[in-house]
Design a protein around this motif. Structure first.
Motif, short mmCIF file in Angstrom:
data_model
loop_
_atom_site.label_atom_id
_atom_site.label_comp_id
_atom_site.label_asym_id
_atom_site.label_seq_id
_atom_site.Cartn_x
_atom_site.Cartn_y
_atom_site.Cartn_z
N ALA A 14 0.84 -1.28 0.11
CA ALA A 14 -0.24 -0.15 -0.01
C ALA A 14 0.85 1.33 0.02
O ALA A 14 0.36 2.16 -0.27
CB ALA A 14 -1.08 -0.11 1.10
N SER A 15 2.31 1.08 0.26
CA SER A 15 3.04 2.28 0.27
C SER A 15 4.56 2.03 -0.26
O SER A 15 4.87 0.75 -0.38
CB SER A 15 3.05 2.50 1.85
N GLY A 16 5.07 3.10 -0.54
CA GLY A 16 6.63 2.97 -0.95
C GLY A 16 6.88 2.05 -1.70
O GLY A 16 6.60 2.07 -2.88
N GLY A 18 6.99 -1.20 -1.77
CA GLY A 18 5.82 -2.01 -2.28
C GLY A 18 4.93 -1.66 -3.32
O GLY A 18 4.58 -2.40 -4.25
N ALA A 91 7.31 -6.98 1.20
CA ALA A 91 8.11 -5.88 1.21
C ALA A 91 7.44 -5.04 2.61
O ALA A 91 7.99 -4.00 3.01
CB ALA A 91 7.73 -4.93 0.14
N SER A 155 18.32 -4.46 3.28
CA SER A 155 18.66 -3.30 3.69
C SER A 155 20.19 -3.22 3.70
O SER A 155 20.82 -4.04 4.16
CB SER A 155 18.05 -2.76 4.95
N THR A 206 11.09 6.66 5.32
CA THR A 206 12.21 7.49 5.73
C THR A 206 11.77 8.92 5.85
O THR A 206 12.37 9.75 6.55
CB THR A 206 13.12 7.31 4.56
N1 LIG Z 1 12.73 3.32 2.29
C1 LIG Z 1 13.99 2.88 2.30
O1 LIG Z 1 15.28 3.50 2.49
C2 LIG Z 1 14.29 1.37 2.74
C3 LIG Z 1 15.77 0.96 2.58
C4 LIG Z 1 16.12 -0.23 2.69
C5 LIG Z 1 14.97 -1.22 3.15
N2 LIG Z 1 13.66 -0.95 3.24
C6 LIG Z 1 12.60 -1.97 3.47
O2 LIG Z 1 11.72 -1.71 2.40
C7 LIG Z 1 10.46 -2.31 2.67
C8 LIG Z 1 9.49 -1.38 2.38
O3 LIG Z 1 9.70 0.09 2.79
P1 LIG Z 1 9.22 1.19 2.54
O4 LIG Z 1 10.30 2.14 2.70
O5 LIG Z 1 8.36 1.05 1.29
O6 LIG Z 1 8.12 1.62 4.12
P2 LIG Z 1 6.61 2.10 3.85
O7 LIG Z 1 6.34 2.60 4.82
O8 LIG Z 1 6.35 3.26 2.68
O9 LIG Z 1 5.90 0.79 3.65
C9 LIG Z 1 5.77 -0.22 4.38
C10 LIG Z 1 4.18 -0.87 4.08
O10 LIG Z 1 4.34 -2.16 5.17
C11 LIG Z 1 3.14 -2.13 5.59
N3 LIG Z 1 3.38 -2.92 6.98
C12 LIG Z 1 3.75 -2.42 8.06
N4 LIG Z 1 3.67 -3.20 9.12
C13 LIG Z 1 3.09 -4.17 8.60
C14 LIG Z 1 2.40 -5.57 9.03
N5 LIG Z 1 2.44 -5.97 10.24
N6 LIG Z 1 1.43 -6.41 8.28
C15 LIG Z 1 1.27 -5.90 7.07
N7 LIG Z 1 2.03 -4.92 6.42
C16 LIG Z 1 2.43 -4.05 7.17
C17 LIG Z 1 2.61 -0.59 5.95
O11 LIG Z 1 1.26 -0.17 6.23
C18 LIG Z 1 3.12 0.09 4.74
O12 LIG Z 1 2.12 -0.01 3.78
C19 LIG Z 1 10.51 -2.65 4.35
O13 LIG Z 1 10.70 -3.68 4.43
C20 LIG Z 1 11.76 -1.66 4.50
O14 LIG Z 1 12.50 -2.06 5.58
C21 LIG Z 1 13.19 0.51 2.83
#
Ligand SMILES: NC(=O)c1ccc[n+]([C@@H]2O[C@H](COP(=O)([O-])OP(=O)(O)OC[C@H]3O[C@@H](n4cnc5c(N)ncnc54)[C@H](O)[C@@H]3O)[C@@H](O)[C@H]2O)c1
Length: 262
Positions: A14-16, A18, A91, A155, A206
């Motif tokens: 739903a976000s980011g 994913g 994700a 990560s 972030t």
């Molecule tokens: N953005 C970055 O800089 C970065 C860097 C390295 C790794 N990551 C990893 O990438 C992945 C996505 O992160 P993002 O930056 O898109 O974050 P984000 O916060 O935009 O998206 C994360 C999503 O996960 C969902 N979520 C959280 N807990 C949950 C649960 N218990 N069950 C189901 N859904 C759940 C949230 O509702 C949200 O929609 C994560 O695993 C994060 O650790 C992100």
């Protein structure tokens, strides 16, 4: 493997990163089952935004039964669409920074550790394990007999975790460590497993960072000298799905950045 007319399960869709992955897969003619903690209203709005190739399933990856319900929902949806499962991208992830000892010398709270490991590690394993039961039964495709792909999200913290990132780094290091053994386990079913290790990407996760932390992280990028954008991540996901030689690997996507201690 072809993306077109296959269905991909994406947690945290739903976000980011994913959501960007969902958009990329849809653009290539694939179907996406989005499993996310978001409420039903947000989920329906997302379905409207993404169109008929997307379906939302409320899911908490901390709970085995919740994953089971969402995976079963996806399997039932696949019976309607006739677009077989092609892979899973777990994700969903959270980061809860906490130093091992705080300013007063008190150790961090184990509930926080359990939560981060629960979502990022246990949730990843549980979703994969339940999804591949179904993936292993689809008809194999092409000369390699490929059935599908698992693309996990590790990560940079797996390698150069910063101050206050013990739990997060532990969860992401574990995810990176799983790529090879899981690819060995699933090879006989024609299922590949890859982990992507992004550095800083601009997402809701972030956006919560202070300016000081963000600037310090951005300064660690060698070239390009900026944080990544979600489409740059999802472009890699697309390539991994389509290129059968990616298997058992942890792929850094980080503009040559190495995180400082902060
Ligand atoms: N953005 C970055 O800089 C970065 C860097 C390295 C790794 N990551 C990893 O990438 C992945 C996505 O992160 P993002 O930056 O898109 O974050 P984000 O916060 O935009 O998206 C994360 C999503 O996960 C969902 N979520 C959280 N807990 C949950 C649960 N218990 N069950 C189901 N859904 C759940 C949230 O509702 C949200 O929609 C994560 O695993 C994060 O650790 C992100």
């Amino acid at each position: 493997m072809k993306i077109q007319n296959r269905t991909f399960i994406i947690s945290g869709g739903a976000s980011g990163l994913g959501k960007s992955t969902a958009l990329e897969i849809i653009k290539a003619g694939g179907y996406v089952a989005i499993l996310d903690l978001s409420d039903e209203e947000t989920g329906r709005a997302l379905e409207k935004e993404l169109g008929p190739l997307a379906k939302f399933f409320h899911c908490n990856v901390l709970k085995t039964e919740s994953i089971a319900k969402a995976v079963q929902g996806t399997v039932d949806w696949i019976k309607e669409t006739g677009k077989p499962l092609g892979g899973v991208v777990p994700a969903a992830g959270i980061g809860l920074p906490a130093a091992t000892l705080d300013r007063n010398g008190n150790a961090f709270d184990m509930d926080q550790v359990d939560l981060v490991l629960g979502v990022n590690l246990r949730g990843t394993i549980d979703l994969i394990r339940q999804s591949v039961e179904h993936l292993a039964k689809v008809d194999p495709e092409g000369p390699d007999g490929e059935r599908g792909v698992v693309i996990m999200v590790s990560s940079s913290s797996a390698f150069d975790g910063q101050y206050g990132q013990v739990s997060y780094a532990a969860s992401k290091g574990a995810v990176a460590s799983m790529a090879l053994p899981m690819s060995r386990d699933l090879a006989k079913y024609g299922i590949r497993v890859v982990a992507i290790a992004p550095s800083l990407f601009t997402t809701a996760l972030t956006a919560m960072m202070s300016d000081r932390v963000r600037k310090s992280l951005e300064a660690s990028f060698i070239f390009p000298n900026r944080a990544g954008n979600p489409p740059e991540f999802s472009f890699l996901v697309k390539h991994i799905i389509e290129n059968p030689m990616f298997n058992g690997a942890v792929i850094r996507i980080d503009g040559a950045s190495r995180l400082s201690k902060l």
